[in-house]
Write an enzyme that holds these catalytic residues in place. Structure first.
Site, PDB file in Angstrom:
ATOM      1  N   HIS A  71      -1.600 -21.038  31.933  1.00 39.59           N
ATOM      2  CA  HIS A  71      -0.836 -19.809  32.121  1.00 39.59           C
ATOM      3  C   HIS A  71      -0.667 -19.006  30.832  1.00 39.59           C
ATOM      4  CE1 HIS A  71      -0.144 -20.900  36.199  1.00 39.59           C
ATOM      5  NE2 HIS A  71       0.530 -21.995  35.892  1.00 39.59           N
ATOM      6  N   PRO A  79      14.960 -16.997  31.372  1.00 39.69           N
ATOM      7  CA  PRO A  79      15.551 -16.594  30.110  1.00 39.69           C
ATOM      8  C   PRO A  79      16.472 -15.382  30.272  1.00 39.69           C
ATOM      9  CG  PRO A  79      13.156 -16.730  29.966  1.00 39.69           C
ATOM     10  CD  PRO A  79      13.524 -16.837  31.391  1.00 39.69           C
ATOM     11  N   GLU A  80      17.715 -15.573  29.902  1.00 39.56           N
ATOM     12  CA  GLU A  80      18.639 -14.448  29.768  1.00 39.56           C
ATOM     13  C   GLU A  80      18.990 -14.370  28.281  1.00 39.56           C
ATOM     14  OE1 GLU A  80      21.841 -14.531  32.622  1.00 39.56           O
ATOM     15  OE2 GLU A  80      20.589 -15.489  34.135  1.00 39.56           O
ATOM     16  N   LYS A 139      17.685  -8.819  26.441  1.00 36.55           N
ATOM     17  CA  LYS A 139      16.668  -9.851  26.642  1.00 36.55           C
ATOM     18  C   LYS A 139      15.351  -9.496  25.949  1.00 36.55           C
ATOM     19  CE  LYS A 139      18.778 -10.232  31.172  1.00 36.55           C
ATOM     20  NZ  LYS A 139      18.606  -9.855  32.595  1.00 36.55           N
ATOM     21  N   ARG A 142       4.031 -16.362  36.181  1.00 38.30           N
ATOM     22  CA  ARG A 142       4.129 -15.270  37.158  1.00 38.30           C
ATOM     23  C   ARG A 142       3.704 -13.911  36.619  1.00 38.30           C
ATOM     24  NH1 ARG A 142       9.827 -16.703  40.133  1.00 38.30           N
ATOM     25  NH2 ARG A 142       9.413 -18.908  40.293  1.00 38.30           N
ATOM     26  N   ARG A 158      21.020 -10.313  45.563  1.00 38.91           N
ATOM     27  CA  ARG A 158      20.898 -11.441  44.647  1.00 38.91           C
ATOM     28  C   ARG A 158      21.738 -12.609  45.125  1.00 38.91           C
ATOM     29  NH1 ARG A 158      19.133  -9.450  39.890  1.00 38.91           N
ATOM     30  NH2 ARG A 158      18.282 -11.517  39.678  1.00 38.91           N
TER      31      ARG A 158
END
Length: 273
Positions: free
Chosen positions: A102, A2-3, A62, A121, A261
């Site tokens: 999760h 998600p951005e 975000k 995560r 990156r």
DNA sequence: CACTCTACCTGTGCGC
DNA sequence: TGCGCACAGGTAGAGT
């Protein structure tokens, strides 16, 4: 991942698509993973939230910012702030679907629904604060709504490689690795170029590309990338397309590393010079 | 100040 | 088939 556009899509869903979140009261809070609560006093978190009502939702970069009110005397307000980071997801489900493998946090609501935060995560974070500035004061202006004047002024106050600068949330809030690559491709600027070497024309194209790419992605409900983020309809031009042909010139897209990156570039459309 | 590295975390996909 | 490992990504914090 998600951005800004994906977070905006989550916001619009929770705010506008029935059953909506605003107006709902939190009856019970279930914390399944302490680490997602960004507060050493995890115990206080449920106590303070229970009985509060979702009032409004805004986004900065975000970050999702939920204004909460406690009806009754004093009408106190506070703010729940959520960052999905890499793999976080946020959605409304019926009570009986409130926990899966999760699931990290569940807010049981007063209408047989639950707001569920899943994150494999455990990178995502949730804050409960009296003042949103406690969390988001370090952010630059929102990348979707920043004015061209502010964009130009801010960019000229740095001397940095342009891609790491776009990713720096204190410069502009909301751009992540995928959209940084897409924006630089559309603007025809090499990601390693220094911000101080950009011409006025480069800066104009970068500013326009930022607005155009993010606007289009928001309208498309986010990105659609095979195996990565598939809910939206925004189709990427360079991200993850190394070895494939550039849609503008037909050259082969390459992958390089910029500031640690993965970075996708058309070497012809984005000359380094 | 600019930059690099590491930690956080786990699912995926590769090579052997 | 299965093991080990590099990798992906956003951010904070430490180090160069």
């Amino acid at each position: 991942m998600p951005e800004l556009p994906e977070v905006e899509s989550v916001l619009r869903t929770l705010r506008d698509c029935p059953p909506v979140l605003p107006g709902r009261m939190i009856n019970r809070v279930i914390v399944l993973s302490d680490t997602v609560i960004s507060d050493e006093h995890v115990d206080k978190f449920p106590v303070e939230l229970e009985g509060m009502v979702f009032s409004s939702i805004v986004r900065h970069g975000k970050y999702l910012i939920f204004r909460m009110i406690r009806s009754g005397v004093g009408c106190s307000e506070s703010f729940v702030i959520i960052h999905l980071r890499m793999t976080g997801r946020l959605f409304l489900v019926p009570h009986e679907h409130s926990v899966e493998r999760h699931t990290r946090l569940v807010l049981m609501l007063d209408n047989d629904l639950a707001l569920r935060f899943d994150d494999p995560r455990k990178f995502g974070r949730v804050w409960l604060v009296a003042n949103p500035a406690d969390v988001v004061s370090g952010l630059g202006p929102d990348a979707l709504t920043v004015s061209p004047e502010i964009f130009r002024t801010r960019i000229s106050s740095y001397q940095r490689q342009i891609k790491p600068l776009l990713l720096d949330q204190s410069f502009l809030a909301g751009i992540g690795n995928i959209y940084a690559d897409e924006i630089l491709f559309q603007a025809g600027i090499h990601p390693l170029k220094s911000s101080c070497d950009l011409t006025p024309s480069d800066i104009d194209r970068l500013c326009n590309a930022t607005r155009e790419i993010l606007t289009e992605a928001v309208e498309s409900n986010g990105a659609n990338i095979e195996g990565v983020f598939s809910k939206g309809r925004f189709v990427v031009s360079v991200y993850g397309r190394e070895g494939l042909c550039c849609s503008k010139c037909g050259s082969m897209i390459i992958k390089i590393r910029v500031g640690q990156r993965g970075t996708h570039v058309c070497p012809v459309c984005q000359p380094f010079l």
